[in-house]
Enzyme design. Structure first.
Site, PDB file in Angstrom:
ATOM      1  N   GLY A 137      -1.087   1.130   5.610  1.00  0.00           N
ATOM      2  CA  GLY A 137      -1.706   0.310   6.661  1.00  0.00           C
ATOM      3  C   GLY A 137      -2.638   1.119   7.530  1.00  0.00           C
ATOM      4  O   GLY A 137      -3.013   2.245   7.170  1.00  0.00           O
ATOM      5  N   ASN A 138      -3.035   0.542   8.646  1.00  0.00           N
ATOM      6  CA  ASN A 138      -3.916   1.262   9.572  1.00  0.00           C
ATOM      7  C   ASN A 138      -3.551   0.886  11.004  1.00  0.00           C
ATOM      8  O   ASN A 138      -2.702   0.025  11.239  1.00  0.00           O
ATOM      9  CB  ASN A 138      -5.388   0.963   9.253  1.00  0.00           C
ATOM     10  CG  ASN A 138      -5.707  -0.507   9.381  1.00  0.00           C
ATOM     11  OD1 ASN A 138      -5.698  -1.043  10.482  1.00  0.00           O
ATOM     12  ND2 ASN A 138      -5.953  -1.169   8.257  1.00  0.00           N
ATOM     13  N   ARG A 139      -4.218   1.532  11.943  1.00  0.00           N
ATOM     14  CA  ARG A 139      -3.813   1.412  13.348  1.00  0.00           C
ATOM     15  C   ARG A 139      -4.462   0.257  14.102  1.00  0.00           C
ATOM     16  O   ARG A 139      -4.332   0.174  15.308  1.00  0.00           O
ATOM     17  CB  ARG A 139      -4.213   2.689  14.094  1.00  0.00           C
ATOM     18  CG  ARG A 139      -3.375   3.875  13.779  1.00  0.00           C
ATOM     19  CD  ARG A 139      -3.868   5.021  14.645  1.00  0.00           C
ATOM     20  NE  ARG A 139      -3.330   6.287  14.228  1.00  0.00           N
ATOM     21  CZ  ARG A 139      -2.103   6.705  14.533  1.00  0.00           C
ATOM     22  NH1 ARG A 139      -1.312   5.954  15.252  1.00  0.00           N
ATOM     23  NH2 ARG A 139      -1.686   7.861  14.112  1.00  0.00           N
TER      24      ARG A 139
END
Ligand code: CTP
Length: 400
Positions: free
Chosen positions: A208-210
């Site tokens: 995933g990412n932030r």
């Protein structure tokens, strides 16, 4: 400076109790609020509550304090009128210009922005009579927020719930701040993607990412407060649904692509604010991947995800549709941004400079919006809503 004057119209629905919270938020943030309930609204919440919470007198009829001509003065002096909840009956009376109580008189004399937050059962909301009344009010410049979907008065659920009072308050704040009487995105449908996709490895793990989704939600909120019909495609966010926005939840890049392609044919603009994973694991393990003593882990093989922004820009679902992308760059921000704008084929690209403490999860942003026509619009450091409003201004000027 005088406090902004807000008229809170309350009509007779069970959601009237939620208007108490809206009133609280308005008064605590420095607004002078005059509550004008209908007679039926007082069956749900009494005049004493409205008067105590607003610090102002409360009446439903034009026959009290006649020497002050309240049926004209309250509307004339208002900076904003918000009717929450607006029942089917109140929408009908407003649409037909009836003036049989203080609220409808106020609606006829007000020349400021008017916001209706309808709440009723799904059948009443969907009835052609109500829909035609809503269309009439919108055509005349009122902002009618779409009801939320969820639990209604009894055990039933559906469209017709009053949006969260905090979100209605947010719409009021925005409408007052812009100081524009008519919602300039009225009649437009916009699609916004927000958040960050998650690409699953197994039932418990993902890549995933932030991205927090805050910029995308700010775009959705501001568009709704400017009168647009908004479809928000939200990937893994935990933010409250903005008032009047149709939220579609997705998880992966492939699901996000499907949701965007489904909504785009009907959209005047598509804004891709989501952080979409460029790659996903080639294989998905249906059972949890276990570590094995003495063995190195298996490498993760990745495959490319579809590039949604490039795809919808190359094959426009509708002539004249405006497509906006986002880019996060660490170096050579403008040069990389220009190259990306050309590569993706979109009309506008919002370029953020990202670094360790910038942008992700914060309430503020700073960007340059590049146009395919060579234009360059710097947006100074400020709230994500300010950037969102600039994006909609640029979209609107391209919609013509
Ligand atoms: N985007 C998309 N589909 C993808 C990847 C990105 O639609 N599979 C969109 C994003 O929503 C955003 C823009 O494209 O609007 C960002 O471009 P992207 O190529 O993701 O930027 P980077 O990953 O930063 O690209 P690069 O690694 O080439 O700098």
């Amino acid at each position: 400076m005088d406090k902004p004057k807000v008229v809170l119209g309350v009509s007779g629905g069970i959601a009237a109790y939620k208007a108490c919270e809206l009133l609280r938020r308005l008064t605590e943030s420095g607004h002078d609020v005059r509550v004008v309930p209908t007679a039926s609204a007082l069956h749900f919440v009494g005049a004493a509550t409205w008067s105590a919470l607003s610090g102002n007198p409360v009446s439903t009829e034009v026959w009290e304090d006649v020497h002050e001509v309240p049926h004209v003065r309250i509307g004339q002096q208002a900076d904003l009128v918000v009717v929450a909840p607006a029942t089917a009956d109140t929408l009908a009376r407003a649409a037909h210009g009836l003036a049989d109580d203080l609220l409808t008189n106020t609606l006829l004399t007000a020349r400021c922005p008017v916001v209706f937050a309808p709440a009723m059962h799904t059948e009443m909301w969907e009835h052609p009579a109500t829909q035609e009344n809503v269309a009439t009010l919108r055509r005349r410049g009122a902002l009618v927020i779409e009801p939320a979907v969820g639990r209604l008065t009894g055990v039933d659920t559906g469209k017709g719930r009053l949006p969260d009072p905090a979100e209605i308050f947010d719409v009021c704040r925005r409408v007052l701040a812009r100081g524009v009487r008519e919602p300039d995105l009225a009649g437009r449908h916009v699609v916004v993607s927000a958040g960050g996709t998650r690409e699953p490895l197994d039932p418990v793990r993902f890549l995933g990412n932030r991205s927090s989704g805050k910029q995308g939600y700010a775009l959705a909120r501001t568009a709704a407060a400017r009168g647009a019909r908004v479809t928000l495609i939200a990937a893994n966010t935990t933010l409250p649904d903005p008032a009047g926005v149709d939220v579609v939840q997705v998880g992966t890049a492939v699901q996000l692509r499907e949701a965007v392609l489904k909504a785009a044919p009907d959209a005047d603009a598509v804004v891709m604010a989501a952080a979409v994973a460029d790659f996903r694991p080639a294989a998905y393990a249906t059972g949890k991947i276990k570590k094995k003593d003495g063995q190195d882990p298996e490498p993760i093989t990745l495959v490319r995800n579809p590039d949604v922004l490039a795809e919808i820009s190359a094959e426009r679902a509708r002539p004249g549709q405006v497509i906006v992308g986002f880019a996060a760059e660490t170096d050579d921000v403008l040069a990389n941004g220009r190259a990306k704008l050309e590569r993706k084929g979109c009309d506008l690209l919002v370029v953020n400079e990202v670094g360790e403490r910038r942008t992700f999860g914060s309430e503020e942003n700073e960007a340059v919006v590049l146009g395919a026509d060579g234009s360059e619009t710097p947006v100074p450091h400020g709230p994500k809503e300010a950037l969102a409003d600039t994006v909609w201004d640029l979209v609107l000027s391209r919609l013509g």
